[in-house]
Write a protein that holds these residues in place. Structure first.
Motif, PDB file in Angstrom:
ATOM      1  N   VAL A  43       0.840  -1.205   0.000  1.00 55.08           N
ATOM      2  CA  VAL A  43       0.000   0.000   0.000  1.00 55.08           C
ATOM      3  C   VAL A  43       0.871   1.250   0.000  1.00 55.08           C
ATOM      4  O   VAL A  43       0.616   2.199  -0.764  1.00 55.08           O
ATOM      5  N   GLN A  44       1.899   1.273   0.827  1.00 55.63           N
ATOM      6  CA  GLN A  44       2.755   2.456   0.904  1.00 55.63           C
ATOM      7  C   GLN A  44       3.584   2.634  -0.367  1.00 55.63           C
ATOM      8  O   GLN A  44       3.796   3.762  -0.828  1.00 55.63           O
ATOM      9  N   LEU A  45       4.060   1.530  -0.939  1.00 55.76           N
ATOM     10  CA  LEU A  45       4.806   1.635  -2.201  1.00 55.76           C
ATOM     11  C   LEU A  45       3.910   2.177  -3.306  1.00 55.76           C
ATOM     12  O   LEU A  45       4.322   3.056  -4.070  1.00 55.76           O
ATOM     13  N   LYS A  46       2.683   1.697  -3.377  1.00 56.41           N
ATOM     14  CA  LYS A  46       1.747   2.189  -4.384  1.00 56.41           C
ATOM     15  C   LYS A  46       1.489   3.677  -4.184  1.00 56.41           C
ATOM     16  O   LYS A  46       1.444   4.442  -5.142  1.00 56.41           O
ATOM     17  N   ALA A 128       4.184  25.788  -3.777  1.00 59.20           N
ATOM     18  CA  ALA A 128       3.378  25.150  -2.730  1.00 59.20           C
ATOM     19  C   ALA A 128       3.051  23.697  -3.076  1.00 59.20           C
ATOM     20  O   ALA A 128       3.098  22.816  -2.203  1.00 59.20           O
ATOM     21  N   GLN A 129       2.729  23.426  -4.323  1.00 58.86           N
ATOM     22  CA  GLN A 129       2.394  22.058  -4.714  1.00 58.86           C
ATOM     23  C   GLN A 129       3.624  21.156  -4.602  1.00 58.86           C
ATOM     24  O   GLN A 129       3.526  20.015  -4.156  1.00 58.86           O
ATOM     25  N   MET A 130       4.775  21.676  -4.986  1.00 57.37           N
ATOM     26  CA  MET A 130       6.008  20.894  -4.885  1.00 57.37           C
ATOM     27  C   MET A 130       6.346  20.620  -3.422  1.00 57.37           C
ATOM     28  O   MET A 130       6.737  19.491  -3.074  1.00 57.37           O
ATOM     29  N   GLN A 131       6.163  21.595  -2.565  1.00 51.21           N
ATOM     30  CA  GLN A 131       6.418  21.389  -1.138  1.00 51.21           C
ATOM     31  C   GLN A 131       5.494  20.319  -0.569  1.00 51.21           C
ATOM     32  O   GLN A 131       5.932  19.439   0.176  1.00 51.21           O
ATOM     33  N   ARG A 132       4.222  20.381  -0.949  1.00 50.65           N
ATOM     34  CA  ARG A 132       3.257  19.398  -0.452  1.00 50.65           C
ATOM     35  C   ARG A 132       3.630  17.991  -0.925  1.00 50.65           C
ATOM     36  O   ARG A 132       3.631  17.037  -0.154  1.00 50.65           O
ATOM     37  N   LEU A 133       3.972  17.870  -2.215  1.00 51.65           N
ATOM     38  CA  LEU A 133       4.343  16.565  -2.752  1.00 51.65           C
ATOM     39  C   LEU A 133       5.621  16.030  -2.101  1.00 51.65           C
ATOM     40  O   LEU A 133       5.715  14.836  -1.792  1.00 51.65           O
ATOM     41  N   ALA A 134       6.599  16.907  -1.907  1.00 52.67           N
ATOM     42  CA  ALA A 134       7.849  16.490  -1.266  1.00 52.67           C
ATOM     43  C   ALA A 134       7.583  16.011   0.165  1.00 52.67           C
ATOM     44  O   ALA A 134       8.161  15.015   0.611  1.00 52.67           O
ATOM     45  N   GLU A 135       6.697  16.717   0.879  1.00 51.20           N
ATOM     46  CA  GLU A 135       6.348  16.291   2.237  1.00 51.20           C
ATOM     47  C   GLU A 135       5.606  14.959   2.221  1.00 51.20           C
ATOM     48  O   GLU A 135       5.833  14.105   3.080  1.00 51.20           O
ATOM     49  N   GLU A 136       4.709  14.779   1.253  1.00 52.17           N
ATOM     50  CA  GLU A 136       3.979  13.514   1.132  1.00 52.17           C
ATOM     51  C   GLU A 136       4.936  12.359   0.860  1.00 52.17           C
ATOM     52  O   GLU A 136       4.789  11.270   1.432  1.00 52.17           O
ATOM     53  N   ILE A 137       5.893  12.585  -0.006  1.00 53.18           N
ATOM     54  CA  ILE A 137       6.856  11.526  -0.316  1.00 53.18           C
ATOM     55  C   ILE A 137       7.720  11.218   0.898  1.00 53.18           C
ATOM     56  O   ILE A 137       7.957  10.048   1.221  1.00 53.18           O
ATOM     57  N   ALA A 138       8.161  12.255   1.615  1.00 58.78           N
ATOM     58  CA  ALA A 138       8.961  12.026   2.824  1.00 58.78           C
ATOM     59  C   ALA A 138       8.150  11.255   3.865  1.00 58.78           C
ATOM     60  O   ALA A 138       8.657  10.313   4.495  1.00 58.78           O
ATOM     61  N   SER A 139       6.893  11.614   4.035  1.00 53.57           N
ATOM     62  CA  SER A 139       6.014  10.912   4.969  1.00 53.57           C
ATOM     63  C   SER A 139       5.824   9.456   4.535  1.00 53.57           C
ATOM     64  O   SER A 139       5.848   8.535   5.364  1.00 53.57           O
ATOM     65  N   THR A 140       5.653   9.257   3.249  1.00 55.74           N
ATOM     66  CA  THR A 140       5.475   7.902   2.727  1.00 55.74           C
ATOM     67  C   THR A 140       6.738   7.078   2.926  1.00 55.74           C
ATOM     68  O   THR A 140       6.669   5.888   3.240  1.00 55.74           O
ATOM     69  N   GLU A 141       7.908   7.685   2.739  1.00 54.61           N
ATOM     70  CA  GLU A 141       9.168   6.972   2.972  1.00 54.61           C
ATOM     71  C   GLU A 141       9.234   6.476   4.414  1.00 54.61           C
ATOM     72  O   GLU A 141       9.662   5.346   4.666  1.00 54.61           O
ATOM     73  N   ASN A 142       8.807   7.322   5.359  1.00 57.55           N
ATOM     74  CA  ASN A 142       8.791   6.899   6.762  1.00 57.55           C
ATOM     75  C   ASN A 142       7.827   5.743   6.965  1.00 57.55           C
ATOM     76  O   ASN A 142       8.130   4.781   7.674  1.00 57.55           O
ATOM     77  N   ARG A 143       6.660   5.823   6.347  1.00 63.19           N
ATOM     78  CA  ARG A 143       5.678   4.747   6.475  1.00 63.19           C
ATOM     79  C   ARG A 143       6.211   3.449   5.872  1.00 63.19           C
ATOM     80  O   ARG A 143       5.964   2.367   6.401  1.00 63.19           O
TER      81      ARG A 143
END
Length: 198
Positions: A43-46, A128-143
């Motif tokens: 799920v997290q990889l997807k 702003a969109q790039m910051q949000r996406l970068a944060e989402e990817i960082a959060s996903t990496e942690n997950r």
């Protein structure tokens, strides 16, 4: 054969049968936990694979001179998706897990290069969109890291149980084979000890 001997033999067979059923049920439960833990990673990889094209698309407008970086990320994502699909089809295959780890390392390295390039473009970094996406990817990496740890914990518990005597007798007889752990998808440089110099 005396009746007492027959009852003793029946009692021994019944105890062995009950023990075998208990071992089988425990191993099956542990293998189901491993499968569930893999599903959490999947799920997290997807989620990450779905975020990457958006990240690349936002960056494309700013990074026209960095097309090779964007193409490398897109290519690495495709390879990682294919490796993830292969693991989904053969979840207990050690070679498929190794291929996924390698594909994830390549993807992680290319994402790291994209983030480094992003630092050189203040307008992109401020988007702003790039910051949000970068944060989402960082959060996903942690997950992904937490899910990988949970998966490996379940694999270790299964392997321990299936390799301890006397359960290993039933495990081998019933086809419960050793499972491979998922290696870290962290890039090799990220795992190296940082050098501090004065």
């Amino acid at each position: 054969m005396p009746m007492t001997t027959l009852w003793v033999l029946l009692a021994i067979v019944a105890v062995l049968a009950l023990w075998g059923i208990a071992v089988y049920n425990r191993l099956r439960q542990l293998r189901n936990r491993v499968d569930n833990a893999w599903s959490q990673i999947d799920v997290q990889l997807k989620r990450r694979y779905d975020l990457i094209p958006n990240l690349v698309e936002v960056a494309r407008g700013y990074l026209q001179h960095e097309a090779s970086t964007l193409e490398a990320v897109a290519r690495a994502r495709s390879q990682a998706v294919a490796a993830s699909d292969a693991v989904r089809d053969r979840a207990r295959d050690g070679q498929a897990l190794a291929a996924l780890s390698t594909a994830e390392q390549v993807l992680g390295g290319n994402l790291g290069r994209l983030m480094a390039v992003m630092e050189a473009y203040p307008a992109l970094k401020a988007d702003a969109q790039m910051q949000r996406l970068a944060e989402e990817i960082a959060s996903t990496e942690n997950r992904i890291g937490f899910a990988r740890q949970a998966y490996n914990d379940q694999v270790m518990e299964f392997n321990d149980r299936a390799s301890q005597f006397p359960d290993l007798l039933w495990a081998r007889l019933l086809g419960f084979m050793h499972l491979d752990m998922l290696q870290s998808t962290a890039h090799a440089q990220e795992r190296a000890t940082p050098q501090v110099r004065f």
